[in-house]
Scaffold this motif. Sequence first.
Motif: not given
Lengths: 394, 331
Positions: B61-62, B65-70, B72, B74-78
């Motif tokens: 996860e870390v 998904a480091v804001f402001p990048y991703t 993913w 695909v729709p993704w939620v942590h």
Amino acid sequence: MPIRTVMKANEAAAWAAKLAKPKVIAAFPITPSTLVPEKISEFVANGELDAEFIKVESEHSAISACVGASAAGVRTFTATASQGLALMHEILFIAAGMRLPIVIAVGNRALSAPINIWNDWQDTISERDTGWLQFYAENNQEALDLILMAFKVAEDERVLLPAMVGFDAFILTHTVEPVEIPDQELVDEFLGEYEPKHAYLDPARPITQGTLAFPAHYMEARYTVWQANENAKKVIDEVFAEFEKRFGRKYQKVEEYRTDDAEIIFVTMGSLAGTVKEYVDHLREKGLKVGAAKLTVYRPFPTEEVRELAKKAKVLALLEKNVTFSVGGALFQDFSRALINQEEKPKIVDFILGLGGRDVTFKDLDEALAIAQKALAGEEFDEVNWIGLRKEIL
Amino acid sequence: MAVRKPPITTREYWAPGHAACAGCGCAIALKLATKAFSEAMEEKYGDPNAFAIAQATGCMEVVSAVFPYTAWKVPWVHVAFENAAAAASGVEAAWKKLGRKGKILAIGGDGGTADIGMQALSGMLERWHNVVYLMYDNEAYMNTGIQRSSSTPYGAWTTTSPPGKYSIGEDKPKKWVALIAAAHQVPYVATASIGNPFDFVRKMKKAAKVDGPAFVQVHCTCPTGWKSPLEKGVEIARLAIETGVWPLFEIENGDFHNIKIQPPGGGAKVKREGGKVVAIEFKKPIEEYLKLQGRFKHLFKKPEAIDELREQIKAMWKVLGVDVTLPKPEE
Ligand SMILES: Cc1ncc(C[n+]2csc(CCOP(=O)(O)OP(=O)(O)O)c2C)c(N)n1
Ligand code: SF4
């Protein structure tokens, strides 16, 4: 046509959920809010509410499922109390940080230890820093109305924060009172469909939610939660006004009662406000210049309204069913903060009472009044006072 | 000249540019898992993108998904560490109500699954959500700096199971989460490994296509936590299969009488009765697997600890209904 009937606050909360038409509900039983998921199960079972009801294995999963559903873009509801809310604690921050307008109905109840299922406000008060909006109902009608309004405020694009509505355990959750169930059509007009622009899990337009933020971005993210809370103040006023127009019942963040020439104003929340109004009538008959005020909205804290209220009194007597150890009650902190830099300010006396379901009687209020009168007379007084303690068993 | 069709889709959902360590086996697992999912969605719903991911806190996860990048596509939620299964339950319920076709993929590490997330996983499986739960098993909490989990194997060094005068390293046998998942009698449970990517992809596709909950536990290497050479991840994972350390199997509908065991390769002799694997004679000693990893280095000074591990592995296979012979290295 609205239906006038009698019901418990738990039923009123379930009815509010039914009227708001959430698409996903996830809940776990805990006294005193157990009846909420039970009633919702009935609505779903009978086809009266077209929602997915997830019978989760814990409150932690209840709120986690709500976060998942809300992130997927649907209106979401749950109910809990006390230990259940405490178990959600970690995820409450996350729901607010992710700006998901989930609504929770809370049957306000004391926290362990010792285990105690009766009313005080420690459960929701302990969550005051999570970023959630907080409303407190005085009676069962307010429980229903405030849940509807909570959805409307929470989903407003200027706000986008989750909201909890508290109503006192047993005093309201299990007590039958007259309640008007508004027309579904009117509620539909009032609330509308929830169509989020910021939270959805749609394969046609993939987004990433719940990211990691380095120090370069974290503070700004938290600041937007601060700002959203600030924005909520105005939005709540608008929503209260619109509600009054449509449904005829008036709400205010801080509701005043006989405050105009008052020297001492008792301030409280929840069902205790009803008792205090009676008490004020009783004192007025004796010619005492006292008034009452009720906080319907606790987060965002109604600083402006509290400052206006403070101008009217020489003493503010806060009646609180919660403790912040070594400080007093939470309201004491909030009122002190709101007034500290005002030129003219009343004395503030804090009263902790009614913990764990202990009745608050006129005798208790007399005890509080006597201390408030000392403050009024310029005598020395204790800032924080525990009222109704059974000293003989200490 | 005919162009050969790639063995798996070239569509990417876990994009290059994520911040995993060089040689991360778990990153390979996620890349393959999402590709497999996409193929399954294409075959089942005619839409390769018909899925969303709910993921637990942890390395994968870390790093993605480091804001402001991703990373993913695909729709993704942590949401948090312990609740990928519960969050996925909510997403799935919402999709049902939205009338959206597709499947939810929940992802958690061994810590987020075997330990703190066990309750949420059990609830999700029991409630029969249409979710595939993928546990990437790197056998420790890597994100917080390599602490033991209940999925850490016996004898392994971690920062909270250090070998010392009174310690052999991790002193408990590995928890077999796939068997716990199977006890929920869900349609599909499997173990897999990045050491056998084709098998892993096949299983992910199968899991994605069943109606109802599925659980896949994929063994994936972590060069940082295992103290192993960066370039040897897949080889080490394969050795785990070939030495008997990591069994590959499938359990459908909780039918423990019909556990499907995949032959391990590596020269192992497989004995079947009525189509069922009943015995495996492994040829490669577990030492071949252990010696490539710094986390087991200290065991070589205490051969009795390696023997204890061998016994635990045998006992684990016995639960699967298989008698195994695990050789000792030639003296
Ligand atoms: C409630 C809670 N406790 C502890 C943590 C700290 N934490 C974050 S990730 C993690 C370990 C993750 O381990 P695992 O699930 O095995 O995934 P990996 O890091 O190995 O990919 C821990 C302990 C947390 N985020 N939340
Ligand atoms: S610590 Fe291990 S699991 Fe985490 S990114 Fe690095 S190699 Fe991968």
